[in-house]
Scaffold this active site. Sequence first.
Site, PDB file in Angstrom:
ATOM      1  N   ASP A 179     -17.214  90.498  17.201  1.00 52.31           N
ATOM      2  CA  ASP A 179     -17.811  90.169  18.484  1.00 52.31           C
ATOM      3  C   ASP A 179     -18.377  88.759  18.406  1.00 52.31           C
ATOM      4  O   ASP A 179     -18.237  87.968  19.322  1.00 52.31           O
ATOM      5  CB  ASP A 179     -18.911  91.173  18.803  1.00 52.31           C
ATOM      6  CG  ASP A 179     -19.514  90.926  20.165  1.00 52.31           C
ATOM      7  OD1 ASP A 179     -18.757  90.993  21.145  1.00 52.31           O
ATOM      8  OD2 ASP A 179     -20.717  90.641  20.256  1.00 52.31           O
ATOM      9  N   ASN A 189     -19.980  93.161  14.899  1.00 54.10           N
ATOM     10  CA  ASN A 189     -18.788  93.805  15.459  1.00 54.10           C
ATOM     11  C   ASN A 189     -19.135  95.220  15.908  1.00 54.10           C
ATOM     12  O   ASN A 189     -20.246  95.708  15.715  1.00 54.10           O
ATOM     13  CB  ASN A 189     -17.636  93.817  14.440  1.00 54.10           C
ATOM     14  CG  ASN A 189     -16.291  94.055  15.110  1.00 54.10           C
ATOM     15  OD1 ASN A 189     -16.044  93.566  16.219  1.00 54.10           O
ATOM     16  ND2 ASN A 189     -15.428  94.830  14.476  1.00 54.10           N
ATOM     17  N   LYS A 190     -18.164  95.862  16.519  1.00 51.13           N
ATOM     18  CA  LYS A 190     -18.318  97.211  17.051  1.00 51.13           C
ATOM     19  C   LYS A 190     -18.961  98.148  16.029  1.00 51.13           C
ATOM     20  O   LYS A 190     -18.619  98.110  14.851  1.00 51.13           O
ATOM     21  CB  LYS A 190     -16.933  97.736  17.444  1.00 51.13           C
ATOM     22  CG  LYS A 190     -16.912  99.081  18.124  1.00 51.13           C
ATOM     23  CD  LYS A 190     -17.512  99.035  19.514  1.00 51.13           C
ATOM     24  CE  LYS A 190     -18.049 100.395  19.939  1.00 51.13           C
ATOM     25  NZ  LYS A 190     -17.043 101.440  20.030  1.00 51.13           N
TER      26      LYS A 190
END
Lengths: 269, 269
Positions: A179, A189-190
């Site tokens: 991200d 990130n996720k």
Amino acid sequence: MNFISDESLKKIVNDKISGSTELLGLINLYFRKNFRDRQKSKDAIKYLAHHLGTFPNIQNYLHDLSPLLGTTKLTEKYFKNFDLKSEKLFDNIFNNALPCLTDKKFILTISNSRTVFEIIKRLSKIQNLYIIVCESRPKFEGRQTAKNLARENINVRLITEAMASGYLVNCDCVLTGADQILKNNNAVNKVGSLELAVLAHYFGKPFYIAADPSKYTGRIRFTQRKESSDQIWKNPPKDILIENKYFEEIPNKLITRIITNKKARQKNK
Amino acid sequence: MNFISDESLKKIVNDKISGSTELLGLINLYFRKNFRDRQKSKDAIKYLAHHLGTFPNIQNYLHDLSPLLGTTKLTEKYFKNFDLKSEKLFDNIFNNALPCLTDKKFILTISNSRTVFEIIKRLSKIQNLYIIVCESRPKFEGRQTAKNLARENINVRLITEAMASGYLVNCDCVLTGADQILKNNNAVNKVGSLELAVLAHYFGKPFYIAADPSKYTGRIRFTQRKESSDQIWKNPPKDILIENKYFEEIPNKLITRIITNKKARQKNK
């Protein structure tokens, strides 16, 4: 600027599944279709800048597009350049990924990253791949990744995050998107990515992150974005707490390499 | 023996959520209600032995109940003893758990284990607890655990497996049940448990497994049970592979202690 009647624009703004590179692709398609309506396009630029202006790649795109609107020739050239630049960017990232991935057959990933997709698509032309995709609770965007890969005739298997250890132990590496990359080279990130990084570390597998330059936000700190708990459990008993955290920070020491378009940005290992 | 018209029995046999201790509780309730109908009870014993006979605790229960059927007094005494024995068993397990858990406030768990529930219920009477429960994809049986705990007025938070690292780093320990304990003291438990064990190891948190004696199956090897892939994704595109693995093996070296009713079975650390 909160009122906009265009459903396709609203869909882009409310898309919690796609990464910013994917979103920019959708935005580009939108303007390709609508740029001849100058007022509509101007409104769309304002609307998108308001809602997605925190993504540097989207901000730059809108900023450069704005003065060209109304001049068909220049705008069309801009779109053409955008496509060429995108292809070249992914080619460059892929070329930098190749030394890491050339002996990798079983690759595990999570969420839905355009950059990861573009790397795997190119890699699948030169070697046989088996991609394991985590479903990515709560929004299941791993399913979209699995669909995209299957459409390219790549062997793909979907698993739950709970099953990750059992598969990772037999994988060659983990490859995820980002991200954002913070100033200290930690990645955001996720949610689920940190768990994969720890598992990869434990099982002795490389953990790669692929990021185009727009992901280098220069931010020092990551601020959590919380989403509706409904996505995790609709109408739970009232005494049960649920927090829906979308992203998490992965410390640089758990990242084998950040693969980007520039060689200099890679860690030297 | 595959034909049985009793819906409540079928429900027990098809229950993929509960552990064997929980199932035995349900079976006991069934016979309490139906033992006066001798033929019905005899059929039920055969049916349950056929479908759930691999669980030693259920096998023993059925074996001991069978000769008593029809003698109201003896059967009622059997049920009463069963309750007393259950309570005493959980009391013993709890007493052995206490030295591990006495300073633990934030405890993370997964799936739906009766033994874990009984420990936490007792612990909550003497100290303030915050329990974090993984939802346990694909069947979400963590929700049942969360409900059971909330009903006891225990602070409970439900998370996805993907979120586990972010919470585990701030927890005091992980506590899970076991599907079985193998001869080499590796544990078999719901998929996701291995990931929690690795994360606990990485973040320096104790990883406890609670198991009543019926879980010591003496088996040398764990055989994977695969369930319908529909539970993970209904009607996925045909080219996407999905395997639904229910359980996984946790190596003993990742288990801080197996908490059982007997002191001798605990690892000395």
